[in-house]
Design an enzyme around this catalytic site. Structure first.
Site, PDB file in Angstrom:
ATOM      1  N   LYS A   1       0.859  -1.190   0.000  1.00 12.01           N
ATOM      2  CA  LYS A   1       0.000   0.000   0.000  1.00 12.01           C
ATOM      3  C   LYS A   1       0.890   1.233   0.000  1.00 12.01           C
ATOM      4  CE  LYS A   1      -1.775   2.752   2.908  1.00 12.01           C
ATOM      5  NZ  LYS A   1      -1.677   4.009   2.143  1.00 12.01           N
TER       6      LYS A   1
ATOM      7  N   GLU B   1       9.955   1.341  10.717  1.00 15.14           N
ATOM      8  CA  GLU B   1      10.966   2.380  10.468  1.00 15.14           C
ATOM      9  C   GLU B   1      10.262   3.710  10.616  1.00 15.14           C
ATOM     10  OE1 GLU B   1      14.619   0.421   8.556  1.00 15.14           O
ATOM     11  OE2 GLU B   1      14.237   2.509   8.986  1.00 15.14           O
TER      12      GLU B   1
ATOM     13  N   CYS C   1      13.493  10.906   7.043  1.00 13.75           N
ATOM     14  CA  CYS C   1      13.468  10.434   8.428  1.00 13.75           C
ATOM     15  C   CYS C   1      14.777  10.725   9.135  1.00 13.75           C
ATOM     16  CB  CYS C   1      13.183   8.942   8.436  1.00 13.75           C
ATOM     17  SG  CYS C   1      14.268   8.049   7.330  1.00 13.75           S
TER      18      CYS C   1
ATOM     19  N   GLU D   1       9.441  15.894  15.585  1.00 10.90           N
ATOM     20  CA  GLU D   1       9.860  15.802  14.192  1.00 10.90           C
ATOM     21  C   GLU D   1       9.063  16.829  13.372  1.00 10.90           C
ATOM     22  OE1 GLU D   1       8.671  12.361  11.811  1.00 10.90           O
ATOM     23  OE2 GLU D   1      10.749  12.189  11.161  1.00 10.90           O
TER      24      GLU D   1
HETATM   25  P1  NAD Z   1       2.417   8.246   7.833  1.00 10.00           P
HETATM   26  O1  NAD Z   1       2.713   7.492   9.081  1.00 10.00           O
HETATM   27  O2  NAD Z   1       1.366   9.278   7.859  1.00 10.00           O
HETATM   28  O3  NAD Z   1       1.989   7.259   6.659  1.00 10.00           O
HETATM   29  C1  NAD Z   1       2.833   6.214   6.216  1.00 10.00           C
HETATM   30  C2  NAD Z   1       1.970   5.157   5.568  1.00 10.00           C
HETATM   31  O4  NAD Z   1       1.152   4.552   6.554  1.00 10.00           O
HETATM   32  C3  NAD Z   1       1.023   5.690   4.492  1.00 10.00           C
HETATM   33  O5  NAD Z   1       0.951   4.764   3.440  1.00 10.00           O
HETATM   34  C4  NAD Z   1      -0.299   5.760   5.243  1.00 10.00           C
HETATM   35  O6  NAD Z   1      -1.418   5.680   4.411  1.00 10.00           O
HETATM   36  C5  NAD Z   1      -0.194   4.539   6.136  1.00 10.00           C
HETATM   37  N1  NAD Z   1      -1.059   4.538   7.328  1.00 10.00           N
HETATM   38  C6  NAD Z   1      -1.516   5.613   8.017  1.00 10.00           C
HETATM   39  N2  NAD Z   1      -2.300   5.193   9.049  1.00 10.00           N
HETATM   40  C7  NAD Z   1      -2.325   3.835   9.002  1.00 10.00           C
HETATM   41  C8  NAD Z   1      -2.972   2.826   9.794  1.00 10.00           C
HETATM   42  N3  NAD Z   1      -3.716   3.120  10.843  1.00 10.00           N
HETATM   43  N4  NAD Z   1      -2.782   1.530   9.447  1.00 10.00           N
HETATM   44  C9  NAD Z   1      -2.008   1.209   8.398  1.00 10.00           C
HETATM   45  N5  NAD Z   1      -1.390   2.109   7.603  1.00 10.00           N
HETATM   46  C10 NAD Z   1      -1.535   3.417   7.911  1.00 10.00           C
HETATM   47  O7  NAD Z   1       3.814   8.832   7.349  1.00 10.00           O
HETATM   48  P2  NAD Z   1       4.081   9.792   6.128  1.00 10.00           P
HETATM   49  O8  NAD Z   1       3.592  11.144   6.500  1.00 10.00           O
HETATM   50  O9  NAD Z   1       3.611   9.169   4.877  1.00 10.00           O
HETATM   51  O10 NAD Z   1       5.680   9.777   6.106  1.00 10.00           O
HETATM   52  C11 NAD Z   1       6.438  10.591   6.912  1.00 10.00           C
HETATM   53  C12 NAD Z   1       6.934   9.847   8.146  1.00 10.00           C
HETATM   54  O11 NAD Z   1       7.664   8.699   7.738  1.00 10.00           O
HETATM   55  C13 NAD Z   1       7.911  10.660   8.951  1.00 10.00           C
HETATM   56  O12 NAD Z   1       7.618  10.540  10.318  1.00 10.00           O
HETATM   57  C14 NAD Z   1       9.256  10.030   8.644  1.00 10.00           C
HETATM   58  O13 NAD Z   1      10.225  10.211   9.637  1.00 10.00           O
HETATM   59  C15 NAD Z   1       8.886   8.612   8.452  1.00 10.00           C
HETATM   60  N6  NAD Z   1       9.897   7.927   7.648  1.00 10.00           N
HETATM   61  C16 NAD Z   1      10.731   7.053   8.263  1.00 10.00           C
HETATM   62  C17 NAD Z   1      11.735   6.429   7.546  1.00 10.00           C
HETATM   63  C18 NAD Z   1      12.703   5.477   8.194  1.00 10.00           C
HETATM   64  O14 NAD Z   1      13.415   4.783   7.492  1.00 10.00           O
HETATM   65  N7  NAD Z   1      12.769   5.424   9.521  1.00 10.00           N
HETATM   66  C19 NAD Z   1      11.871   6.698   6.172  1.00 10.00           C
HETATM   67  C20 NAD Z   1      11.002   7.608   5.587  1.00 10.00           C
HETATM   68  C21 NAD Z   1      10.002   8.203   6.336  1.00 10.00           C
END
Ligand code: NAD
Length: 502
Positions: free
Chosen positions: A184, A259, A293, A392
């Site tokens: 997804k 992650e 991230c 963050e």
């Molecule tokens: P997000 O958590 O809003 O969404 C990430 C994904 O999770 C999306 O596909 C979203 O639709 C899905 N999602 C949201 N709620 C969910 C639920 N209840 N159940 C299942 N899936 C769900 O994050 P974002 O805004 O898309 O990305 C930014 C975040 O990602 C930042 O906090 C960043 O630090 C983190 N990030 C971490 C890494 C790493 O390697 N540690 C890498 C890139 C981004």
């Protein structure tokens, strides 16, 4: 087949990809925006529960299909290698799709897409090199060995900031170990992942090995996490979402690797090469507009060079070319989400209100139309208790803090809920190595920053999540160990006493 390009997809509703074919979804539309203009450019669907079921069923069927289950490890590697070649062939198209969806500069997306191809090739080579072990069990005439098997169906939930690179950290090792995936992508950036599905089909993977269902996290994402047919979750995204996913996965006794976010410390010591260090700090926070991230969002500078470093940071920040992400000269593009513009603005306001000194940026650049741009921003005189230093931001905002000595530096650097990345600039290796040992972060960069590799395990500690991507560690994540015991003594044992080692 459609060739996915920004031009071809303009104005269309993107399909989902299930059992090796693109299908129109019956779900509600979700608009996708081009952050450089603020305009809607295409839409995806919030896939229905029936469609999620179909994707999971297709993946389960693939796991039983002899064409995938029984393929030799070497042939699996060859197939992944073919996909690596196709990604390399299509770097430009895939990168343009990512830039269109998330606004990150095209030059960076090209580099990351190229890295996807390299990553696929790395794990293609790994496919026929993974071995079990033979274990001495202190019992004569008994053989104990382990097999490494695929985990099964992997539910991959991907964020918007670098969809292909972040998906590939799961996809490449998962395919190398013979798993099937239900992916997804983020509701904000699905196009490139669907384009990748087209290449998976072209590479010759059996239907169902790779499926993509688009939609929101609370609907499609949650359905995947809770689905009894999904064996493991690979999630990259925010910490709050990670907690929800860990809870839902836990209720279903499903392993999850998470992650998550970060608030990474980036240290400049007084003995550092300041040209390189300042360049590293600028890159650590402003590359990708801080939307990574590992963004080095808390810079700690030794008090004796603090003013000089602030001056240099301000000068470099003011020189950053903000503009359209497709312009080759641009260094900082728009933010990916309109909501993010407001969120970053509120952090800037909180920095001012809490007494930090705004020394560069702080507003929205002019002359860039309705694009979702924010100026690269630097705050001096930040302290670790400020919201700016604790949460963050995921935007181009740097907070610069001061330290007196190494003990204070380590204490301040570790004074955060997160533990993803860290960096230190110093020419004193003793100092650097002590930092390496004491910092509570999954990644330590010394005299460099934001230098990941597909070959090197990456992942966070504490609120930055658990599990490791990349390197052999990822093979361990996407395989499970089965232990086998063979008794070749030919003797009948006491039926009522367990045969343990003496
Ligand atoms: P997000 O958590 O809003 O969404 C990430 C994904 O999770 C999306 O596909 C979203 O639709 C899905 N999602 C949201 N709620 C969910 C639920 N209840 N159940 C299942 N899936 C769900 O994050 P974002 O805004 O898309 O990305 C930014 C975040 O990602 C930042 O906090 C960043 O630090 C983190 N990030 C971490 C890494 C790493 O390697 N540690 C890498 C890139 C981004």
């Amino acid at each position: 087949m459609t060739i996915f390009t920004p031009e071809a997809l303009e104005g269309s509703r993107l399909p989902i990809f299930v059992a090796g074919e693109f299908r129109a979804s019956q779900g509600q539309p979700i608009a996708c925006f081009d952050p450089a203009t603020g305009e809607e450019w295409c839409s995806i669907s919030d896939a229905t529960e029936t469609e999620v079921d179909a994707a999971v069923e297709a993946a389960r069927t693939a796991m039983r299909d002899p064409a995938w289950r029984d393929i030799s490890q070497s042939d699996r590697g060859i197939m992944i290698g073919r996909l690596a070649d196709l990604v390399a062939r299509d770097v430009e198209r895939l990168s343009q799709l990512e830039t269109k969806d998330n606004g990150k500069i095209l030059r960076e997306m090209r580099a990351l897409t190229q890295a996807v191809s390299v990553g696929l090739r790395y794990f293609a080579g790994m496919a026929d090199k993974v071995q079990g072990t033979t274990i001495p069990v202190n019992k004569p005439d008994m053989l104990n060995f382990t097999l490494r098997e695929p985990v099964g169906v992997i539910g991959a939930i991907v964020p918007w900031n670098s969809p292909l690179l972040l998906l590939n950290r799961c996809m490449a090792p998962a395919l190398a170990m013979g798993n099937a995936l239900v992916v997804k992508p983020s509701e904000h950036a699905s196009a490139a992942v669907l384009a990748l599905a087209e290449l998976v089909a072209e590479a010759g993977f059996p239907p169902g090995v790779f499926n993509v269902v688009t939609g929101y996290g609370a609907t499609v994402g949650d359905a995947i996490v809770r689905h009894p047919g999904v064996n493991k979750i690979d999630f990259t995204g925010g910490t709050a979402t990670g907690r929800l996913i860990a809870g839902a996965a836990g209720q279903n006794l499903k392993p999850a690797m998470l992650e998550l976010g970060g608030k990474s410390p980036h240290i400049v010591c007084e003995d550092a090469d300041l040209d390189r260090a300042v360049n590293g700090v600028i890159s650590g926070i402003f590359a990708a507009g801080g939307q990574t991230c590992v963004a080095g969002s808390r810079a700690f500078v030794h008090e004796s060079i603090y003013d000089e470093v602030i001056d240099r940071l301000v000068q470099r920040t003011k020189e950053i070319r903000v503009g359209a992400p497709t312009d080759e000269a641009t260094q900082l593009g728009p933010l990916a989400l309109w909501a993010q513009v407001g969120k970053v603005g509120s952090f800037i306001e909180s920095g001012k209100a809490e007494g930090a000194s705004l020394v560069a940026g702080g507003g929205r650049p002019e002359g860039l139309g309705n694009g979702w741009y924010v100026e690269p921003t630097v705050f001096a005189n930040v302290t670790n208790d400020m919201k700016l230093a604790r949460e963050e931001i995921f935007g181009p905002v740097l907070g610069v803090l001061k330290f007196r000595d190494d003990a204070e530096m380590i204490e301040l650097a570790n004074d955060t809920a997160y533990g993803l990345a860290s960096g230190i600039w110093t020419n004193d290796m003793n100092r650097a190595l002590k930092f390496m040992r004491r910092i509570e972060a999954g990644m330590v960069w010394i005299n460099t920053y934001r230098s990941p590799s597909i070959m090197s395990p990456s992942g966070g500690f504490r609120d930055s999540g658990y599990g490791k991507h990349n390197g052999f560690a990822a093979i361990e994540e996407f395989s499970r160990i089965k232990t086998v015991v063979i008794d070749y003594s030919g003797q009948t044992q006491d039926a009522f006493v367990m045969r343990v080692a003496k």
